[in-house]
Design an enzyme around this catalytic site. Structure first.
Site, PDB file in Angstrom:
ATOM      1  N   ARG A 133     -35.229   7.034  -0.204  1.00 51.05           N
ATOM      2  CA  ARG A 133     -35.913   6.584   0.999  1.00 51.05           C
ATOM      3  C   ARG A 133     -37.153   7.444   1.172  1.00 51.05           C
ATOM      4  O   ARG A 133     -37.109   8.658   0.966  1.00 51.05           O
ATOM      5  CB  ARG A 133     -35.013   6.758   2.232  1.00 51.05           C
ATOM      6  CG  ARG A 133     -33.918   5.725   2.368  1.00 51.05           C
ATOM      7  CD  ARG A 133     -34.474   4.352   2.753  1.00 51.05           C
ATOM      8  NE  ARG A 133     -33.418   3.362   2.997  1.00 51.05           N
ATOM      9  CZ  ARG A 133     -32.961   2.522   2.075  1.00 51.05           C
ATOM     10  NH1 ARG A 133     -33.433   2.554   0.844  1.00 51.05           N
ATOM     11  NH2 ARG A 133     -32.023   1.642   2.388  1.00 51.05           N
ATOM     12  N   GLU A 156     -43.447   1.195   4.991  1.00 50.51           N
ATOM     13  CA  GLU A 156     -43.431   0.102   4.017  1.00 50.51           C
ATOM     14  C   GLU A 156     -43.728  -1.212   4.713  1.00 50.51           C
ATOM     15  O   GLU A 156     -43.184  -1.452   5.791  1.00 50.51           O
ATOM     16  CB  GLU A 156     -42.059   0.039   3.316  1.00 50.51           C
ATOM     17  CG  GLU A 156     -41.803   1.280   2.489  1.00 50.51           C
ATOM     18  CD  GLU A 156     -40.426   1.296   1.810  1.00 50.51           C
ATOM     19  OE1 GLU A 156     -39.692   0.301   1.907  1.00 50.51           O
ATOM     20  OE2 GLU A 156     -40.099   2.309   1.203  1.00 50.51           O
ATOM     21  N   HIS A 197     -40.803  -0.729  -3.384  1.00 52.06           N
ATOM     22  CA  HIS A 197     -39.377  -0.693  -2.983  1.00 52.06           C
ATOM     23  C   HIS A 197     -38.627  -1.819  -3.701  1.00 52.06           C
ATOM     24  O   HIS A 197     -38.005  -2.686  -3.065  1.00 52.06           O
ATOM     25  CB  HIS A 197     -39.212  -0.831  -1.468  1.00 52.06           C
ATOM     26  CG  HIS A 197     -37.871  -0.333  -0.991  1.00 52.06           C
ATOM     27  ND1 HIS A 197     -37.657   0.252   0.222  1.00 52.06           N
ATOM     28  CD2 HIS A 197     -36.656  -0.302  -1.612  1.00 52.06           C
ATOM     29  CE1 HIS A 197     -36.378   0.600   0.349  1.00 52.06           C
ATOM     30  NE2 HIS A 197     -35.753   0.266  -0.759  1.00 52.06           N
TER      31      HIS A 197
END
Lengths: 330, 330
Positions: free
Chosen positions: B245, B274, B293
């Site tokens: 993360r 993000e 991601h």
């Protein structure tokens, strides 16, 4: 005293230590050092004393001419050791025809080359080309589940040539969950290969291969071997990895198969013509990764090559068989 | 009949088979299907019948709002299964506070994520960024022996978090010849790790680490953990890989360490914000690889996640402990 022809840079970096180590092994070396300017030539007297010549890493490519000019003058030359593994260049045939023995450093770069090949495979398998394009354009553009790449586990990798490089590629691919099929002349089964076949079975193995990896030397057998008809036998979307020699592949046929979409991508370190001409379509075909015949690049190579050469020097002194000796006809 | 809330796409692709498989396991499912338009909401009657909800792959991110709006309306909801592993988003805390049980698909994407992380490591270790730049400019520019990258064998990788993802990264790195050090709360020794340490030893391990890999969940312990002072403990030229993360790292500090040259590069799949803002310097710092991601992307995930959920459905029916259940306070 044994006359040994070496590069200027080799002498500066390793000369003293090398002479001392050889002395402990009973070999008294007389280092004949090439001039620091690649345009300059060694003098005839020095060349005449050379019994052994060492084509070290640093000579390639700028000093290659200087070095082989010296070996031509060295009428007493008995043995040439080279830093590389592939000795398909015509200069080596000439050396062998003169009766000079030839040994290579085969194995010294197997690990870095295999790691580079696996990087190329993973890069294509995980669809990094798409992510790289996104990064270049500062664009956040993840794949959705509808366009995820296939799992790597269970894919089939066909490796032509299972020497030290092909063997290490096989080991890594096997550990990543691929089904690995090896093709080699000698049917030696290694632990990392799920199947092994003789070269005559090669065409029949192509239709089930997701990856074709070329890891063989260039020889009369392998020159132009992967042609349009063999490429057509690969399943649609298959990918090719070549870290051997560009001449093993019919390059126009490879380009056509990539352009038509029959092949899904390629990682190529070697080409029919090197440097790869700026006009080649390979530079910017989608899903084609090009590296400049450089897959071996790794700082530890030099020490590994020196160690192989030192071991052979000891053997030379004792009249034992040399490691990695190349015969006239292979 | 057990009411199960599912996506429109899940129902279209797997609904029939899923119901049949569950029936063989003794579970009679009543599928409550979300509308195909992400702006539309499920009707209250259907929501009221939902006992279980399945947050499947295809819902993220466009249909996330629709799905969690339905779970809010589902007053009889007892259990939520999610396709992903990380449940640090506040929506999950709300779910748990309602007394709804929560299970994840931890493990289902461990192999693709680990392969992506290893691709990033190999890409940086073999100095592909230089080759990629050469290819983009159709420039044949091999590294010479004076600028070869270090051998990967013998380099030290420090992995924070040894769950299914960190464990698989450890396995692959070990097989590539790295010395692997793992940090985890539970001191379980796995075969792929050369050393294992408790989290309090983490800062002391940084000075000898060539690679820092973050593979931990986001928690109160790990939020902002890798700050400027910890990054400063890494040796000059060390590289960071983050597939956990973004919030685990102090991102401005990471950027500063990359810009100053203290860090030699990074592979980052996750970010503080993000999508990564177009203005972030991370997009084009040298030797920084950015992916959106998306490291888990692999076609086999869906089947693996469905299998975990089906196994849990069987356990649910039999009142057995659920796999990957998340407790309120972790």
């Amino acid at each position: 005293m044994t006359g040994l022809l070496v590069s200027h840079r080799f002498n500066a970096r390793f000369g003293k230590d090398f002479v001392a180590t050889a002395r402990r092994d009973g070999v008294e070396l007389d280092l004949l050092v090439l001039p620091p300017d690649c345009g300059a030539r060694i003098d005839d007297m020095a060349a005449a004393r050379a019994e052994i010549a060492y084509f070290s890493f640093d000579l390639f490519p700028e000093f290659s001419r200087q070095f082989f000019s010296a070996t031509r003058k060295a009428s007493g030359l008995k043995w040439l050791h080279v830093f590389n593994a592939g000795v398909d260049h015509p200069v080596y045939a000439t050396i062998l025809e003169r009766g000079v023995r030839l040994t290579t450093s085969s194995g010294s770069t197997a690990e870095p080359i295999a790691q580079t090949a696996i990087t190329g495979m993973l890069y294509l398998a995980r669809n990094f080309p798409r992510w790289t394009a996104g990064q270049r354009n500062r664009r956040w553009d993840p794949m959705r589940s509808t366009d995820f790449p296939r799992d790597l586990r269970g894919q089939v990798m066909l490796i032509y040539g299972l020497g030290s490089i092909g063997g290490e590629i096989a080991r890594l691919a096997h550990l990543l969950g691929l089904h690995v099929i090896g093709v080699r002349r000698k049917a030696v089964k290694t632990g990392s290969v799920d199947e092994i076949h003789a070269p005559d079975k090669f065409p029949a193995l192509l239709p089930k291969s997701d990856w074709l990896v070329l890891a063989c030397p260039l020889s009369e057998e392998t020159r132009g071997m992967v042609d349009a008809s063999l490429l057509a036998k690969l399943p649609r979307g298959a990918r090719v990895i070549n870290i051997s020699r560009g001449e093993v592949v019919d390059e126009p046929a490879l380009i056509a198969a990539l352009q038509s979409g029959h092949l899904g991508g390629a990682y190529l370190d070697v080409f029919a013509q090197e440097p790869l001409p700026a006009g080649s379509p390979l530079w910017d075909l989608p899903n084609v990764v090009v590296t400049p015949h450089n897959s071996a690049a790794s700082a530890g190579n030099e020490a590994r090559v020196n160690a192989i050469f030192l071991d052979n020097l000891r053997r030379w002194k004792r009249n034992e068989p040399l490691v990695n000796e190349v015969n006239k006809r292979q």
